[in-house]
Design a protein around this motif. Structure first.
Motif, PDB file in Angstrom:
ATOM      1  N   LEU A   1       6.871  16.078  -1.780  1.00  0.00           N
ATOM      2  CA  LEU A   1       8.080  15.285  -1.984  1.00  0.00           C
ATOM      3  C   LEU A   1       8.442  15.225  -3.466  1.00  0.00           C
ATOM      4  O   LEU A   1       7.601  15.401  -4.336  1.00  0.00           O
ATOM      5  N   THR A   2       9.696  14.939  -3.730  1.00  0.00           N
ATOM      6  CA  THR A   2      10.110  14.662  -5.095  1.00  0.00           C
ATOM      7  C   THR A   2       9.499  13.336  -5.545  1.00  0.00           C
ATOM      8  O   THR A   2       9.046  12.524  -4.727  1.00  0.00           O
ATOM      9  N   TYR A   3       9.512  13.113  -6.839  1.00  0.00           N
ATOM     10  CA  TYR A   3       8.988  11.866  -7.393  1.00  0.00           C
ATOM     11  C   TYR A   3       9.701  10.664  -6.778  1.00  0.00           C
ATOM     12  O   TYR A   3       9.057   9.680  -6.389  1.00  0.00           O
ATOM     13  N   LYS A   4      11.010  10.750  -6.659  1.00  0.00           N
ATOM     14  CA  LYS A   4      11.782   9.638  -6.112  1.00  0.00           C
ATOM     15  C   LYS A   4      11.385   9.342  -4.675  1.00  0.00           C
ATOM     16  O   LYS A   4      11.154   8.181  -4.299  1.00  0.00           O
ATOM     17  N   ASP A   5      11.277  10.373  -3.846  1.00  0.00           N
ATOM     18  CA  ASP A   5      10.945  10.165  -2.436  1.00  0.00           C
ATOM     19  C   ASP A   5       9.495   9.711  -2.265  1.00  0.00           C
ATOM     20  O   ASP A   5       9.186   8.870  -1.407  1.00  0.00           O
ATOM     21  N   TYR A   6       8.620  10.264  -3.078  1.00  0.00           N
ATOM     22  CA  TYR A   6       7.200   9.901  -2.998  1.00  0.00           C
ATOM     23  C   TYR A   6       7.000   8.427  -3.369  1.00  0.00           C
ATOM     24  O   TYR A   6       6.322   7.674  -2.653  1.00  0.00           O
ATOM     25  N   THR A   7       7.591   8.007  -4.473  1.00  0.00           N
ATOM     26  CA  THR A   7       7.409   6.621  -4.895  1.00  0.00           C
ATOM     27  C   THR A   7       8.125   5.652  -3.965  1.00  0.00           C
ATOM     28  O   THR A   7       7.658   4.531  -3.748  1.00  0.00           O
ATOM     29  N   GLN A   8       9.238   6.093  -3.388  1.00  0.00           N
ATOM     30  CA  GLN A   8       9.910   5.231  -2.419  1.00  0.00           C
ATOM     31  C   GLN A   8       9.050   5.058  -1.171  1.00  0.00           C
ATOM     32  O   GLN A   8       9.041   3.975  -0.558  1.00  0.00           O
ATOM     33  N   ALA A   9       8.308   6.078  -0.793  1.00  0.00           N
ATOM     34  CA  ALA A   9       7.400   5.969   0.351  1.00  0.00           C
ATOM     35  C   ALA A   9       6.292   4.958   0.068  1.00  0.00           C
ATOM     36  O   ALA A   9       5.883   4.198   0.961  1.00  0.00           O
ATOM     37  N   ILE A  10       5.801   4.947  -1.161  1.00  0.00           N
ATOM     38  CA  ILE A  10       4.793   3.950  -1.540  1.00  0.00           C
ATOM     39  C   ILE A  10       5.368   2.552  -1.400  1.00  0.00           C
ATOM     40  O   ILE A  10       4.760   1.669  -0.774  1.00  0.00           O
ATOM     41  N   ILE A  11       6.553   2.336  -1.963  1.00  0.00           N
ATOM     42  CA  ILE A  11       7.175   1.013  -1.911  1.00  0.00           C
ATOM     43  C   ILE A  11       7.470   0.610  -0.474  1.00  0.00           C
ATOM     44  O   ILE A  11       7.286  -0.549  -0.078  1.00  0.00           O
ATOM     45  N   SER A  12       7.909   1.564   0.343  1.00  0.00           N
ATOM     46  CA  SER A  12       8.225   1.263   1.734  1.00  0.00           C
ATOM     47  C   SER A  12       6.994   0.778   2.492  1.00  0.00           C
ATOM     48  O   SER A  12       7.052  -0.214   3.239  1.00  0.00           O
ATOM     49  N   ASP A  13       5.867   1.458   2.315  1.00  0.00           N
ATOM     50  CA  ASP A  13       4.632   1.023   2.969  1.00  0.00           C
ATOM     51  C   ASP A  13       4.209  -0.359   2.487  1.00  0.00           C
ATOM     52  O   ASP A  13       3.777  -1.210   3.280  1.00  0.00           O
ATOM     53  N   LEU A  14       4.325  -0.604   1.188  1.00  0.00           N
ATOM     54  CA  LEU A  14       3.943  -1.908   0.646  1.00  0.00           C
ATOM     55  C   LEU A  14       4.883  -3.006   1.127  1.00  0.00           C
ATOM     56  O   LEU A  14       4.446  -4.131   1.405  1.00  0.00           O
ATOM     57  N   ASN A  15       6.170  -2.699   1.238  1.00  0.00           N
ATOM     58  CA  ASN A  15       7.116  -3.691   1.757  1.00  0.00           C
ATOM     59  C   ASN A  15       6.767  -4.098   3.175  1.00  0.00           C
ATOM     60  O   ASN A  15       6.779  -5.286   3.523  1.00  0.00           O
ATOM     61  N   GLU A  16       6.465  -3.108   4.019  1.00  0.00           N
ATOM     62  CA  GLU A  16       6.121  -3.424   5.409  1.00  0.00           C
ATOM     63  C   GLU A  16       4.810  -4.188   5.480  1.00  0.00           C
ATOM     64  O   GLU A  16       4.676  -5.130   6.262  1.00  0.00           O
ATOM     65  N   ALA A  17       3.847  -3.794   4.658  1.00  0.00           N
ATOM     66  CA  ALA A  17       2.571  -4.506   4.633  1.00  0.00           C
ATOM     67  C   ALA A  17       2.759  -5.955   4.206  1.00  0.00           C
ATOM     68  O   ALA A  17       2.144  -6.875   4.774  1.00  0.00           O
ATOM     69  N   GLU A  18       3.604  -6.170   3.224  1.00  0.00           N
ATOM     70  CA  GLU A  18       3.877  -7.535   2.750  1.00  0.00           C
ATOM     71  C   GLU A  18       4.445  -8.394   3.871  1.00  0.00           C
ATOM     72  O   GLU A  18       4.015  -9.539   4.083  1.00  0.00           O
TER      73      GLU A  18
END
Length: 504
Positions: free
Chosen positions: A186-203
């Motif tokens: 993935l691009t940097y943008k998509d990769y980091t957005q995937a990290i944030i997305s997982d953390l948002n759902e976990a939160e």
């Protein structure tokens, strides 16, 4: 089965006064048929326990990413063996060396093995939601998502680009499925957005059920949960500091957004917000859930400052391991010259004028006494009071100190930055000096680089701090330049097999 029982006890030694029955009956995920493991709540719990065990392995957070490889790469250790050419190459971040490359490949592969462990859970958990009771669906899914994000983020920090110059090409795979198929980079943008997305759902999931939002750390350590849906019989949820709890998710988000702010300054506001949320956490009595470590903790030989632990590894034999690694005969040491005012190397980290009360200095460093070793300095962070059973088990992955440093770093004004930093200094026994009026942001940067190195020595954060700030030479005032950085050092090559798959 005995081998696995020992490993589970290692992971969860802090639960010594609980039954631990659910923890002990575990078969590793890769030895347990999927259709059997994921049909009961107990099976999902066992699979998640397996992921935590994997986090403890030497090529992950049981060594390489805490006190070993990345600390050598930051030059925090010296090659105490003249015959060890591998360490000499690791200190120079020579990734062309086959042995160094093999070590880095091992970190990459084992981080993705942890990711595979939690992905096996996440692929099945929604379809089996009916087997869960008492918030366990939200708890297990939330922790699994957060672990996936946490590990992917460290893949990015180590193998990804300089955070202020990310480029547009595909970088790394963000893996969400268990398959033999090649995952796209993935691009940097998509990769980091995937990290944030997982953390948002976990939160969202953990906010619904995590007992750390209600109970004190002490209550949970004693499994004294007498309110709500969680009962004292459910020992699986006890000692939330050694699990990816709700506040650990927030702390990870603060760390991620601070990293992202190197490219996009607007991310600092999110870094500060999540750091503040962790700092403001309180239990049902209104008592802060976490507090900064103080000199009283140091006097009690709680050198890792356990009241700060937001998330920590539980290591069964940490006392012996620490002695073997950091003790008189241990390999993790600094070679230093004794000069009149203290340690030559450590003068750079702890100037003499600041040592009197700094709790990161006092009682934490000493010269070895064995013949032939007397010029080596040993570090005592993990060599603790053997009578404090629970504390000696914990190796921190996230601490409250980092939240105060993030709050300082991400503050928009000089006054706001000084407010959080002054409080931090007061608790740590550091003489506080205001940031320079001439260029307060540069002065803040230099102070933060020093603080991250002093505060998180042997916790694997120095190298990533240098990379995030693109440190080429250490700030002025460090009279001995023992470290120099460059993109060639900071960007670890991906395994050759991964490069061949993605042609990157």
């Amino acid at each position: 089965m005995k081998k696995y029982i020992v490993v589970i006890i290692w992971l969860l030694g802090g639960l010594l006064y609980t039954g631990c029955n659910d923890w002990l009956d575990v078969t590793p995920v890769d030895q347990n048929p999927k259709n059997k493991l994921f049909t009961t709540q107990k099976g999902f719990r066992s699979a998640l326990t397996g992921a935590y065990i994997r986090l403890n392995e030497e090529r992950v957070y049981g060594g390489a990413l805490i006190w070993n490889d990345v600390e050598y790469m930051a030059c925090n250790w010296y090659n105490t063996s003249t015959n060890n050419t591998i360490l000499a190459e690791l200190l120079n971040c020579n990734y062309n060396n086959g042995n160094v490359r093999s070590r880095m490949d091992g970190i990459y592969e084992n981080l993705y093995k942890v990711i595979a462990d939690v992905n096996s859970i996440l692929e099945e958990i929604d379809a089996q939601q009916a087997v869960f009771s008492d918030g366990n669906y939200e708890m297990i899914k939330g922790e699994a998502l957060a672990i996936r994000a946490f590990c992917h983020f460290d893949v990015l920090r180590l193998f990804g680009p300089m955070p202020m110059n990310v480029g547009e090409d595909g970088l790394l795979p963000y893996v969400k499925t268990v398959t033999k198929e090649v995952h796209p980079a993935l691009t940097y943008k998509d990769y980091t957005q995937a990290i944030i997305s997982d953390l948002n759902e976990a939160e969202i999931l953990l906010k619904k059920v995590d007992p750390i939002l209600t109970f004190s750390i002490a209550d949970m350590a004693m499994n004294d949960l007498d309110k709500g849906d969680f009962t004292t019989e459910d020992d699986y949820i006890a000692v939330r500091q050694i699990r990816m709890n709700y506040y650990a998710v927030l702390a990870t988000k603060a760390r991620v957004y601070t990293w992202l702010s190197a490219q996009d300054g607007s991310m600092k506001a999110n870094g500060a917000r999540y750091a503040q949320m962790v700092i403001d956490a309180k239990d049902h009595n209104g008592t802060p859930t976490f507090r900064l470590g103080t000199d009283a903790d140091r006097v009690a030989q709680d050198y890792t400052m356990s009241p700060e632990h937001i998330m920590a590894l539980s290591v069964y034999d940490l006392a012996n391991k620490a002695n073997n690694l950091f003790g008189e005969t241990g390999s993790l040491a600094r070679y230093d010259f004794s000069v009149q005012d203290g340690f030559y190397y450590l003068n750079n980290l702890f100037p003499v004028a600041e040592r009197v009360s700094d709790i990161r200095w006092n009682g934490m460093w000493s010269y070895k006494t064995l013949s032939g070793k007397t010029s080596e300095v040993m570090y005592k962070k993990y060599i603790q009071n053997a009578n404090e059973y629970v504390r000696i088990l914990q190796v921190p992955l996230l601490r409250l100190s980092e939240m105060y440093l993030i709050l300082t770093e991400c503050a928009e004004t000089k006054a706001a930055a000084e407010t959080s930093y002054k409080y931090y200094c007061g608790q740590k026994g550091i003489p506080f000096t205001a940031f320079s009026d001439l260029d307060w942001e540069t002065d803040r940067r230099n102070k933060m680089v020093r603080e991250y190195c002093r505060e998180f020595y042997a916790e694997g954060q120095s190298f990533f701090t240098y990379k995030r700030y693109n440190v080429t030479t250490l700030p002025s005032g460090w009279t001995y330049t023992y470290f120099s950085g460059s993109a060639a050092k900071y960007i670890v090559p991906k395994p050759l097999r991964e490069i061949e798959y993605h042609n990157k």
